[in-house]
Scaffold this motif. Structure first.
Motif, PDB file in Angstrom:
ATOM      1  N   PHE A 121      55.582  35.052  42.018  1.00  0.00           N
ATOM      2  CA  PHE A 121      54.840  36.133  41.359  1.00  0.00           C
ATOM      3  C   PHE A 121      53.438  35.669  40.982  1.00  0.00           C
ATOM      4  CE2 PHE A 121      53.323  38.531  37.723  1.00  0.00           C
ATOM      5  CZ  PHE A 121      53.445  39.837  38.203  1.00  0.00           C
ATOM      6  N   GLY A 122      53.311  34.427  40.537  1.00  0.00           N
ATOM      7  CA  GLY A 122      51.996  33.911  40.209  1.00  0.00           C
ATOM      8  C   GLY A 122      51.079  33.883  41.419  1.00  0.00           C
ATOM      9  N   LEU A 123      51.624  33.448  42.580  1.00  0.00           N
ATOM     10  CA  LEU A 123      50.833  33.468  43.804  1.00  0.00           C
ATOM     11  C   LEU A 123      50.375  34.880  44.136  1.00  0.00           C
ATOM     12  CD1 LEU A 123      52.897  31.036  46.073  1.00  0.00           C
ATOM     13  CD2 LEU A 123      50.620  30.623  45.137  1.00  0.00           C
ATOM     14  N   TRP A 124      51.311  35.828  44.036  1.00  0.00           N
ATOM     15  CA  TRP A 124      50.983  37.222  44.355  1.00  0.00           C
ATOM     16  C   TRP A 124      49.904  37.757  43.411  1.00  0.00           C
ATOM     17  CZ3 TRP A 124      51.380  41.802  41.596  1.00  0.00           C
ATOM     18  CH2 TRP A 124      51.243  42.977  42.346  1.00  0.00           C
ATOM     19  N   ALA A 125      50.038  37.486  42.105  1.00  0.00           N
ATOM     20  CA  ALA A 125      49.085  38.012  41.123  1.00  0.00           C
ATOM     21  C   ALA A 125      47.683  37.456  41.362  1.00  0.00           C
ATOM     22  CB  ALA A 125      49.555  37.680  39.709  1.00  0.00           C
ATOM     23  N   VAL A 126      47.579  36.162  41.611  1.00  0.00           N
ATOM     24  CA  VAL A 126      46.264  35.555  41.814  1.00  0.00           C
ATOM     25  C   VAL A 126      45.671  36.003  43.145  1.00  0.00           C
ATOM     26  CG1 VAL A 126      45.015  33.378  42.060  1.00  0.00           C
ATOM     27  CG2 VAL A 126      46.823  33.588  40.351  1.00  0.00           C
ATOM     28  N   LEU A 127      46.500  36.128  44.179  1.00  0.00           N
ATOM     29  CA  LEU A 127      46.002  36.589  45.474  1.00  0.00           C
ATOM     30  C   LEU A 127      45.485  38.023  45.397  1.00  0.00           C
ATOM     31  CD1 LEU A 127      48.588  35.081  47.985  1.00  0.00           C
ATOM     32  CD2 LEU A 127      46.152  34.544  47.841  1.00  0.00           C
ATOM     33  N   VAL A 128      46.196  38.890  44.680  1.00  0.00           N
ATOM     34  CA  VAL A 128      45.740  40.278  44.531  1.00  0.00           C
ATOM     35  C   VAL A 128      44.405  40.312  43.794  1.00  0.00           C
ATOM     36  CG1 VAL A 128      46.215  42.470  43.366  1.00  0.00           C
ATOM     37  CG2 VAL A 128      48.007  41.336  44.691  1.00  0.00           C
ATOM     38  N   ALA A 129      44.316  39.562  42.687  1.00  0.00           N
ATOM     39  CA  ALA A 129      43.059  39.526  41.929  1.00  0.00           C
ATOM     40  C   ALA A 129      41.930  38.969  42.782  1.00  0.00           C
ATOM     41  CB  ALA A 129      43.236  38.692  40.663  1.00  0.00           C
ATOM     42  N   GLY A 130      42.196  37.886  43.489  1.00  0.00           N
ATOM     43  CA  GLY A 130      41.171  37.277  44.326  1.00  0.00           C
ATOM     44  C   GLY A 130      40.748  38.172  45.473  1.00  0.00           C
ATOM     45  N   SER A 131      41.711  38.883  46.069  1.00  0.00           N
ATOM     46  CA  SER A 131      41.378  39.785  47.168  1.00  0.00           C
ATOM     47  C   SER A 131      40.468  40.913  46.693  1.00  0.00           C
ATOM     48  CB  SER A 131      42.660  40.367  47.778  1.00  0.00           C
ATOM     49  OG  SER A 131      43.463  39.344  48.334  1.00  0.00           O
ATOM     50  N   GLY A 132      40.746  41.431  45.495  1.00  0.00           N
ATOM     51  CA  GLY A 132      39.898  42.477  44.956  1.00  0.00           C
ATOM     52  C   GLY A 132      38.484  42.000  44.697  1.00  0.00           C
ATOM     53  N   VAL A 133      38.358  40.819  44.118  1.00  0.00           N
ATOM     54  CA  VAL A 133      37.025  40.262  43.838  1.00  0.00           C
ATOM     55  C   VAL A 133      36.284  39.993  45.140  1.00  0.00           C
ATOM     56  CG1 VAL A 133      35.761  38.324  42.827  1.00  0.00           C
ATOM     57  CG2 VAL A 133      37.754  39.267  41.637  1.00  0.00           C
ATOM     58  N   PHE A 134      36.995  39.453  46.130  1.00  0.00           N
ATOM     59  CA  PHE A 134      36.333  39.167  47.405  1.00  0.00           C
ATOM     60  C   PHE A 134      35.861  40.447  48.086  1.00  0.00           C
ATOM     61  CE2 PHE A 134      36.427  38.751  52.028  1.00  0.00           C
ATOM     62  CZ  PHE A 134      35.542  37.708  52.199  1.00  0.00           C
ATOM     63  N   ALA A 135      36.700  41.473  48.081  1.00  0.00           N
ATOM     64  CA  ALA A 135      36.328  42.728  48.737  1.00  0.00           C
ATOM     65  C   ALA A 135      35.055  43.305  48.136  1.00  0.00           C
ATOM     66  CB  ALA A 135      37.478  43.730  48.629  1.00  0.00           C
ATOM     67  N   VAL A 136      34.965  43.287  46.808  1.00  0.00           N
ATOM     68  CA  VAL A 136      33.764  43.811  46.154  1.00  0.00           C
ATOM     69  C   VAL A 136      32.562  42.927  46.458  1.00  0.00           C
ATOM     70  CG1 VAL A 136      32.690  44.280  43.919  1.00  0.00           C
ATOM     71  CG2 VAL A 136      35.053  44.964  44.330  1.00  0.00           C
ATOM     72  N   SER A 137      32.748  41.618  46.405  1.00  0.00           N
ATOM     73  CA  SER A 137      31.637  40.683  46.615  1.00  0.00           C
ATOM     74  C   SER A 137      31.099  40.732  48.039  1.00  0.00           C
ATOM     75  CB  SER A 137      32.082  39.251  46.287  1.00  0.00           C
ATOM     76  OG  SER A 137      32.581  39.153  44.975  1.00  0.00           O
ATOM     77  N   TRP A 138      31.971  40.985  49.008  1.00  0.00           N
ATOM     78  CA  TRP A 138      31.577  40.893  50.407  1.00  0.00           C
ATOM     79  C   TRP A 138      31.130  42.233  50.994  1.00  0.00           C
ATOM     80  CZ3 TRP A 138      30.550  36.618  52.945  1.00  0.00           C
ATOM     81  CH2 TRP A 138      30.411  36.655  54.339  1.00  0.00           C
ATOM     82  N   TRP A 139      31.837  43.313  50.638  1.00  0.00           N
ATOM     83  CA  TRP A 139      31.592  44.585  51.312  1.00  0.00           C
ATOM     84  C   TRP A 139      30.921  45.659  50.461  1.00  0.00           C
ATOM     85  CZ3 TRP A 139      36.780  42.683  52.654  1.00  0.00           C
ATOM     86  CH2 TRP A 139      36.827  42.121  53.937  1.00  0.00           C
ATOM     87  N   ALA A 140      31.042  45.600  49.160  1.00  0.00           N
ATOM     88  CA  ALA A 140      30.508  46.676  48.325  1.00  0.00           C
ATOM     89  C   ALA A 140      28.984  46.647  48.286  1.00  0.00           C
ATOM     90  CB  ALA A 140      31.059  46.566  46.900  1.00  0.00           C
ATOM     91  N   PRO A 141      28.345  47.802  48.166  1.00  0.00           N
ATOM     92  CA  PRO A 141      26.886  47.815  47.980  1.00  0.00           C
ATOM     93  C   PRO A 141      26.509  47.213  46.634  1.00  0.00           C
ATOM     94  CG  PRO A 141      27.815  50.006  47.696  1.00  0.00           C
ATOM     95  CD  PRO A 141      28.926  49.144  48.203  1.00  0.00           C
ATOM     96  N   ALA A 142      25.266  46.762  46.529  1.00  0.00           N
ATOM     97  CA  ALA A 142      24.816  46.040  45.333  1.00  0.00           C
ATOM     98  C   ALA A 142      25.042  46.808  44.034  1.00  0.00           C
ATOM     99  CB  ALA A 142      23.350  45.642  45.479  1.00  0.00           C
ATOM    100  N   PRO A 143      24.715  48.121  43.962  1.00  0.00           N
ATOM    101  CA  PRO A 143      24.953  48.833  42.688  1.00  0.00           C
ATOM    102  C   PRO A 143      26.422  48.818  42.258  1.00  0.00           C
ATOM    103  CG  PRO A 143      23.493  50.094  44.099  1.00  0.00           C
ATOM    104  CD  PRO A 143      24.036  48.982  44.940  1.00  0.00           C
ATOM    105  N   LEU A 144      27.336  48.947  43.244  1.00  0.00           N
ATOM    106  CA  LEU A 144      28.760  48.916  42.904  1.00  0.00           C
ATOM    107  C   LEU A 144      29.176  47.516  42.470  1.00  0.00           C
ATOM    108  CD1 LEU A 144      31.467  50.308  42.705  1.00  0.00           C
ATOM    109  CD2 LEU A 144      31.818  49.870  45.165  1.00  0.00           C
ATOM    110  N   GLN A 145      28.625  46.491  43.098  1.00  0.00           N
ATOM    111  CA  GLN A 145      28.933  45.119  42.688  1.00  0.00           C
ATOM    112  C   GLN A 145      28.533  44.885  41.235  1.00  0.00           C
ATOM    113  OE1 GLN A 145      26.677  43.081  45.704  1.00  0.00           O
ATOM    114  NE2 GLN A 145      28.504  42.625  46.922  1.00  0.00           N
ATOM    115  N   VAL A 146      27.348  45.357  40.861  1.00  0.00           N
ATOM    116  CA  VAL A 146      26.890  45.186  39.476  1.00  0.00           C
ATOM    117  C   VAL A 146      27.787  45.965  38.529  1.00  0.00           C
ATOM    118  CG1 VAL A 146      24.976  45.540  37.886  1.00  0.00           C
ATOM    119  CG2 VAL A 146      24.519  44.788  40.220  1.00  0.00           C
TER     120      VAL A 146
END
Length: 238
Positions: A140-165
């Protein structure tokens, strides 16, 4: 890999314009809902637990202890195991770090966001989650950290700058607003006699000071960080 690192470094050191007052208030309002609305809190509290246990882990390493692993549980509890002397300053620092870690992270993130480095704050968060992942010892810990990390990565890599801020601002406000709530929950559990092995009671056994004193310390630190971080975010939006 070099292109990836260049992109990360470039995004991290390139300032982004802050949110205007209305957008900043909307981000803080969203964070408040995630903390105060019980159905949402039952899920978002896992993020606070990740920061809490990560704080124990970092403190243990800085204090010269050997980190054995971290577990995150479905009920939003967690456990960080380290090896070393069972008493002494190192153990005190390790026990103290958990409840204040979300506030410290929130305050650092507020400083970065207020200086225009919201995307940099997201990449720092992702790096910390990646390091934490190496110490997780249950599924469960692996799943929780992977989900959180995937969300942060998606925003950091693909989201436009205003949404990132906007996401960085909301996440920062969430950490600052969320940090005091587990402390209040801890004190309620202590009064009911349901938390004999809490961090505060561990600190009471390690020091001459009672558990109630350490709960007060947690509240002062988390409250001061919320005020200071909020001031930084508001100053940037004004």
């Amino acid at each position: 890999m070099q292109d990836f690192l260049d992109r990360v470094l470039g995004d991290s050191v390139t300032p982004q314009p802050p949110l205007d007052e209305r957008a900043a208030l909307a981000a803080v309002a969203l964070a408040a809902v995630l903390v105060l609305w019980r159905p949402a809190w039952r899920r978002t509290r896992h993020l606070v637990t990740i920061a809490h246990e990560g704080g124990h882990g970092v403190a243990a390493l800085l204090a010269g202890r050997r980190l054995s692993g971290i577990r995150l549980h479905r009920d939003t509890s967690g456990l960080t195991v380290s090896r070393g002397r069972p008493t002494g300053p190192g153990m005190v620092v390790t026990a103290l770090a958990g409840y204040v870690a979300p506030s410290v992270l929130g305050l650092v993130a507020a400083f970065m966001v207020s200086r225009g480095y919201a995307v940099g704050a997201l990449w720092v968060a992702l790096a910390l989650l990646a390091l934490l992942l190496l110490q997780i010892r249950n599924f469960f810990g692996l799943w929780a950290v992977l989900v959180a990390g995937s969300g942060v990565f998606a925003v950091s890599w693909w989201a436009p700058a205003p949404l990132q801020v906007a996401v960085a601002t909301a996440a920062t406000a969430f950490l600052l607003l969320a940090a005091p709530r587990p402390v209040l929950e801890l004190q309620a559990q202590r009064r009911a006699g349901r938390a004999p092995h809490s961090d505060a009671d561990m600190l009471a056994r390690l020091t001459p000071l009672p558990g109630g004193f350490w709960v007060a310390v947690f509240l002062v630190v988390t409250g001061a960080a919320a005020l200071g971080g909020g001031a930084l975010l508001w100053q940037a939006a004004s």
